[in-house]
Scaffold this motif. Structure first.
Motif, PDB file in Angstrom:
ATOM      1  N   ASP A   1      -2.801  23.541  -9.402  1.00 43.01           N
ATOM      2  CA  ASP A   1      -2.029  24.159  -8.316  1.00 43.01           C
ATOM      3  C   ASP A   1      -2.966  24.730  -7.255  1.00 43.01           C
TER       4      ASP A   1
ATOM      5  N   ARG B   1       6.130  15.333  -3.867  1.00 37.04           N
ATOM      6  CA  ARG B   1       6.798  15.800  -5.090  1.00 37.04           C
ATOM      7  C   ARG B   1       6.618  14.796  -6.229  1.00 37.04           C
TER       8      ARG B   1
ATOM      9  N   CYS C   1      -2.766  31.464  -5.903  1.00 35.71           N
ATOM     10  CA  CYS C   1      -3.276  30.572  -6.950  1.00 35.71           C
ATOM     11  C   CYS C   1      -4.658  31.003  -7.435  1.00 35.71           C
TER      12      CYS C   1
ATOM     13  N   ASP D   1      -0.320  30.846  -0.415  1.00 43.57           N
ATOM     14  CA  ASP D   1      -0.233  30.102  -1.676  1.00 43.57           C
ATOM     15  C   ASP D   1      -1.603  29.973  -2.333  1.00 43.57           C
TER      16      ASP D   1
ATOM     17  N   VAL E   1      -5.095  15.409  -6.039  1.00 45.44           N
ATOM     18  CA  VAL E   1      -4.029  15.920  -5.179  1.00 45.44           C
ATOM     19  C   VAL E   1      -3.395  14.755  -4.435  1.00 45.44           C
TER      20      VAL E   1
ATOM     21  N   PRO F   1      -3.090  23.564 -15.559  1.00 43.17           N
ATOM     22  CA  PRO F   1      -1.990  23.553 -14.576  1.00 43.17           C
ATOM     23  C   PRO F   1      -2.226  24.511 -13.406  1.00 43.17           C
ATOM     24  N   ALA F   2      -2.714  25.709 -13.715  1.00 42.81           N
ATOM     25  CA  ALA F   2      -2.971  26.690 -12.651  1.00 42.81           C
ATOM     26  C   ALA F   2      -4.101  26.218 -11.743  1.00 42.81           C
TER      27      ALA F   2
ATOM     28  N   VAL G   1       2.834  14.628  -7.457  1.00 42.99           N
ATOM     29  CA  VAL G   1       2.471  15.762  -8.315  1.00 42.99           C
ATOM     30  C   VAL G   1       3.084  15.592  -9.705  1.00 42.99           C
TER      31      VAL G   1
ATOM     32  N   LEU H   1      -4.420  21.902  -5.065  1.00 47.68           N
ATOM     33  CA  LEU H   1      -3.415  21.426  -4.126  1.00 47.68           C
ATOM     34  C   LEU H   1      -3.222  22.427  -2.990  1.00 47.68           C
ATOM     35  N   ALA H   2      -3.186  23.711  -3.339  1.00 49.79           N
ATOM     36  CA  ALA H   2      -2.986  24.749  -2.323  1.00 49.79           C
ATOM     37  C   ALA H   2      -4.149  24.780  -1.330  1.00 49.79           C
TER      38      ALA H   2
ATOM     39  N   SER I   1       0.707  14.855 -13.006  1.00 49.58           N
ATOM     40  CA  SER I   1       0.757  15.895 -14.042  1.00 49.58           C
ATOM     41  C   SER I   1       1.122  15.292 -15.396  1.00 49.58           C
TER      42      SER I   1
END
Length: 226
Positions: free
Chosen positions: A164, A65, A140, A136, A110, A160-161, A68, A167-168, A72
């Motif tokens: 994600d 957490r 994404c 997920d 990541v 941002p997308a 990330v 990371l997924a 970011s």
């Protein structure tokens, strides 16, 4: 480089005993120095977090957490300072920030838990965790493609997308480490990192982006047997 060396510093002046040294002369200069300080602090914080994780001083979920969140914020501010800090390594060297672990994490894009695995799971939960990871990643992929197809092509809309999605994908344990889809997504993450927040993908870049991401999605589905 501009913003990270002597060229951008205000000229020296005599300072009376007990008088503070002001690094700026205008409001814009003060804001720039504040942004430099924040960028420096984020890099140092990420370095400390990486070392704490290696020493097992922070659990995997809390580490992820925080990682990330820090990466970011760092990337967002870096894009704003692209003109003032064109060379990140030179900036860090100029201000004495020795942060090799943070640089490695920023390049990976990541957290270590996603890059190498390591989030502790019991064997009974592995199947459910893998199913969530696949769901997920699928969500994404669709989100990234829909974003661009809706003509939202600015870096601050796409990045941002895409982050994600990277990371997924890294959390889907059945994918090999050299999975081409992950390499494709990471390539575009790094490419967007070099853009300013307000820059947009040009028409030709958009076509290339969608073609490669759609191919990566097809490869991902094929790897699942779909």
């Amino acid at each position: 480089p501009r913003g990270a060396g002597a060229a951008d510093m205000p000229p020296a002046r005599d300072v009376a005993d007990g008088e503070g040294v002001r690094l700026w002369r205008t409001t814009d200069e003060r804001k720039r120095y504040d942004d430099f300080a924040t960028l420096y602090a984020l890099a140092r914080a990420l370095e400390k977090l990486e070392r704490a994780y290696v020493r097992s001083s922070v659990d995997a979920k809390a580490y992820e957490r925080a990682c990330v969140d820090l990466t970011s914020k760092f990337k967002t501010l870096r894009s704003v300072l692209r003109d003032s800090v064109p060379d990140l390594d030179r900036f860090l060297e100029t201000y004495g920030a020795r942060v090799p672990a943070a640089r490695r994490r920023l390049e990976a894009g990541v957290p270590a838990t996603a890059e190498h695995g390591g989030a502790a799971r019991g064997t009974e939960a592995e199947g459910r965790a893998e199913a969530r990871a696949v769901a997920d990643a699928t969500h994404c992929f669709i989100g990234v493609m829909d974003t661009v197809k809706l003509d939202m092509r600015a870096k601050d809309q796409v990045a941002p997308a895409l982050g994600d999605l990277l990371l997924a994908l890294c959390k889907v344990s059945r994918l090999p480490n050299d999975f081409e889809g992950t390499k494709c997504v990471r390539k575009w993450v790094l490419r967007l990192d070099e853009m300013r927040a307000s820059e947009v993908l040009e028409e030709e870049e958009t076509r290339e982006f969608l073609y490669e991401i759609e191919n990566a999605y097809s490869t991902f589905l094929a790897s699942l047997g779909g």
